[in-house]
Scaffold this motif. Structure first.
Motif, mmCIF file in Angstrom:
data_model
loop_
_atom_site.group_PDB
_atom_site.id
_atom_site.type_symbol
_atom_site.label_atom_id
_atom_site.label_comp_id
_atom_site.label_asym_id
_atom_site.label_seq_id
_atom_site.Cartn_x
_atom_site.Cartn_y
_atom_site.Cartn_z
ATOM 1 N N PRO A 81 0.373 -1.124 0.226
ATOM 2 C CA PRO A 81 0.039 0.005 -0.255
ATOM 3 C C PRO A 81 0.520 1.487 0.423
ATOM 4 C CG PRO A 81 -0.215 -0.685 1.988
ATOM 5 C CD PRO A 81 0.988 -2.480 1.281
ATOM 6 N N GLU A 82 2.171 1.086 0.110
ATOM 7 C CA GLU A 82 3.080 2.608 -0.169
ATOM 8 C C GLU A 82 4.059 2.359 -1.134
ATOM 9 O OE1 GLU A 82 5.721 1.343 3.220
ATOM 10 O OE2 GLU A 82 4.797 2.232 4.214
ATOM 11 N N SER A 83 3.593 1.765 -2.511
ATOM 12 C CA SER A 83 3.625 2.150 -3.817
ATOM 13 C C SER A 83 3.048 2.991 -4.496
ATOM 14 C CB SER A 83 3.728 0.287 -4.204
ATOM 15 O OG SER A 83 1.918 0.426 -4.574
ATOM 16 N N GLY A 84 1.595 3.602 -4.271
ATOM 17 C CA GLY A 84 1.337 4.609 -5.013
ATOM 18 C C GLY A 84 0.974 4.182 -6.184
ATOM 19 N N ILE A 85 0.553 2.632 -6.414
ATOM 20 C CA ILE A 85 0.328 2.100 -7.060
ATOM 21 C C ILE A 85 -1.173 1.220 -6.882
ATOM 22 C CG2 ILE A 85 0.426 1.350 -8.976
ATOM 23 C CD1 ILE A 85 3.448 1.433 -9.644
ATOM 24 N N GLU A 101 -12.707 3.543 -1.022
ATOM 25 C CA GLU A 101 -12.841 4.837 -1.117
ATOM 26 C C GLU A 101 -11.742 5.459 -0.032
ATOM 27 O OE1 GLU A 101 -16.604 7.470 -1.001
ATOM 28 O OE2 GLU A 101 -15.434 8.700 0.445
ATOM 29 N N ARG A 102 -11.479 4.880 0.832
ATOM 30 C CA ARG A 102 -11.202 5.339 2.946
ATOM 31 C C ARG A 102 -9.733 4.394 2.064
ATOM 32 N NH1 ARG A 102 -14.389 2.517 7.892
ATOM 33 N NH2 ARG A 102 -12.283 3.424 8.585
ATOM 34 N N GLN A 103 -9.669 3.224 1.155
ATOM 35 C CA GLN A 103 -8.802 2.209 1.075
ATOM 36 C C GLN A 103 -7.400 3.790 0.399
ATOM 37 O OE1 GLN A 103 -10.200 -1.224 -1.197
ATOM 38 N NE2 GLN A 103 -8.644 -1.961 0.786
ATOM 39 N N ILE A 104 -8.041 4.135 -0.892
ATOM 40 C CA ILE A 104 -7.566 5.655 -1.536
ATOM 41 C C ILE A 104 -7.034 6.492 -0.697
ATOM 42 C CG2 ILE A 104 -7.861 7.252 -3.073
ATOM 43 C CD1 ILE A 104 -10.054 4.948 -4.761
ATOM 44 N N GLU A 105 -7.711 6.866 0.581
ATOM 45 C CA GLU A 105 -7.204 7.557 1.181
ATOM 46 C C GLU A 105 -5.988 7.779 2.494
ATOM 47 O OE1 GLU A 105 -12.099 9.678 2.373
ATOM 48 O OE2 GLU A 105 -10.410 8.523 4.001
ATOM 49 N N ARG A 151 -9.548 11.448 -14.146
ATOM 50 C CA ARG A 151 -9.199 11.300 -12.220
ATOM 51 C C ARG A 151 -10.398 11.081 -11.607
ATOM 52 N NH1 ARG A 151 -7.608 18.165 -12.054
ATOM 53 N NH2 ARG A 151 -6.898 17.719 -9.879
ATOM 54 N N TYR A 152 -9.646 10.205 -10.052
ATOM 55 C CA TYR A 152 -10.932 10.073 -9.097
ATOM 56 C C TYR A 152 -10.144 11.146 -7.788
ATOM 57 C CZ TYR A 152 -12.440 7.953 -5.171
ATOM 58 O OH TYR A 152 -13.353 7.546 -4.414
ATOM 59 N N MET A 153 -10.648 12.290 -7.822
ATOM 60 C CA MET A 153 -10.238 13.126 -6.822
ATOM 61 C C MET A 153 -9.473 14.018 -7.376
ATOM 62 S SD MET A 153 -12.752 12.623 -4.446
ATOM 63 C CE MET A 153 -13.012 12.090 -2.497
ATOM 64 N N ASP A 154 -8.292 13.775 -6.149
ATOM 65 C CA ASP A 154 -7.065 14.273 -7.232
ATOM 66 C C ASP A 154 -6.379 13.025 -7.393
ATOM 67 O OD1 ASP A 154 -7.305 16.701 -6.633
ATOM 68 O OD2 ASP A 154 -7.214 17.380 -4.217
ATOM 69 N N THR A 155 -6.537 12.128 -8.167
ATOM 70 C CA THR A 155 -5.741 11.097 -8.212
ATOM 71 C C THR A 155 -6.178 10.891 -9.558
ATOM 72 O OG1 THR A 155 -5.521 10.177 -5.828
ATOM 73 C CG2 THR A 155 -5.217 8.324 -7.590
ATOM 74 N N PRO A 156 -4.822 10.600 -10.323
ATOM 75 C CA PRO A 156 -4.851 10.350 -11.714
ATOM 76 C C PRO A 156 -4.948 8.858 -12.074
ATOM 77 C CG PRO A 156 -2.472 11.536 -11.440
ATOM 78 C CD PRO A 156 -3.669 11.084 -9.928
ATOM 79 N N VAL A 157 -6.480 8.527 -12.458
ATOM 80 C CA VAL A 157 -6.861 6.939 -13.224
ATOM 81 C C VAL A 157 -6.446 7.073 -15.249
ATOM 82 C CG1 VAL A 157 -8.676 6.150 -13.360
ATOM 83 C CG2 VAL A 157 -8.632 7.587 -11.571
ATOM 84 N N LEU A 158 -5.936 5.629 -15.199
ATOM 85 C CA LEU A 158 -5.792 4.924 -15.940
ATOM 86 C C LEU A 158 -7.071 3.683 -16.397
ATOM 87 C CD1 LEU A 158 -1.767 4.897 -17.083
ATOM 88 C CD2 LEU A 158 -3.395 6.200 -18.538
#
Ligand code: URA
Ligand code: URA
Length: 235
Positions: free
Chosen positions: A74-78, A147-151, A185-192
């Protein structure tokens, strides 16, 4: 059933990334500010996993064997997001361990990734009976956990696998054919968004576009310094 070996991914895995995927400005700005990792990420994820154990907030709780929280680093950022657990995942409590998962592992490997360098989760954490698509209600209720996992993760990139994940994250009715090839984007996160590996198993012609999408992801990773921590296994 014996798995038929498909040389396609072995071949493409040996290519470099030729295509340069130019980042939009809104992302370039954020990349500079991103913290490398927070000491709390792993602990917060574990706490969330404990919290949702036994969840009965939606009808899927009644028929599941195991909650499939997600796994990886979960620290990977991906963050990769699929649709929901199938039979093998329900049985084991782990995401993407069946046929689709085996193909997905090869897709990861083609761009130098493995499950220690990303986190993989689903829109819904319990298996929809008969592998049906999760209902809008199930996706919404369980989507709060995602959503909480993403937060907690604050990923630098989310890869939506298949229309179900992409539609839920992006709040659109569009299919992958229209969504892939550019950053959302999802909130402020880029999405592919790209095709689900199960779709590739049905339609091998989709491998080419998925490979193009993985090259974009690779280019994005190189430009933004992802994965954030390398070479660490996470259980
Ligand atoms: N398909 C998904 O979308 N997710 C899994 O975990 C397994 C198969
Ligand atoms: N069928 C395919 O076309 N590719 C695979 O990787 C597996 C099965």
């Amino acid at each position: 059933m014996a798995e038929r070996r498909d040389p396609f991914w072995d071949v493409v895995a040996s290519f470099g990334v030729e295509e340069v995927f130019v980042l939009p400005e809104w992302i370039q700005q954020e990349v500079q500010q991103d913290s490398v990792s927070s000491p709390g990420i792993k602990g917060d994820m574990e706490a969330l996993e404990k919290e949702i154990a036994g969840c009965m907030k939606c009808p899927l709780g009644a028929t599941r064997k195991n909650i499939v929280f997600g796994e990886g680093n979960p620290e990977s950022g991906i963050l990769f997001v699929g649709e929901g657990p199938g039979a093998n995942e329900d049985e084991t409590g782990r995401p993407f361990v069946g046929r689709s998962g085996k193909l997905l592992d090869r897709i990861f490997a083609s761009i130098g990734l493995d499950r220690s360098k990303l986190f993989i989760a689903n829109i819904v954490k319990c298996r929809p009976p008969g592998n049906r698509t999760p209902s809008a209600e199930e996706a919404e209720i369980c989507g709060r956990y995602l959503e909480r996992q993403i937060e907690i993760m604050r990923p630098g990139i989310i890869v939506a696998l298949g229309a179900s994940a992409a539609r839920t994250l992006l709040g659109t009715r569009k299919g992958i054919g229209l969504l892939r090839g550019e950053l959302h984007r999802y909130m402020d996160t880029p999405v592919l968004a790209t095709y689900h590996p199960a779709a590739l198993l049905r339609s091998p012609a989709l491998k080419r576009p998925v490979w193009e999408d993985m090259k974009r992801l690779k280019s994005f990773m190189e430009q933004t310094g992802l994965p954030r921590t390398e070479g660490e296994t996470n259980g």
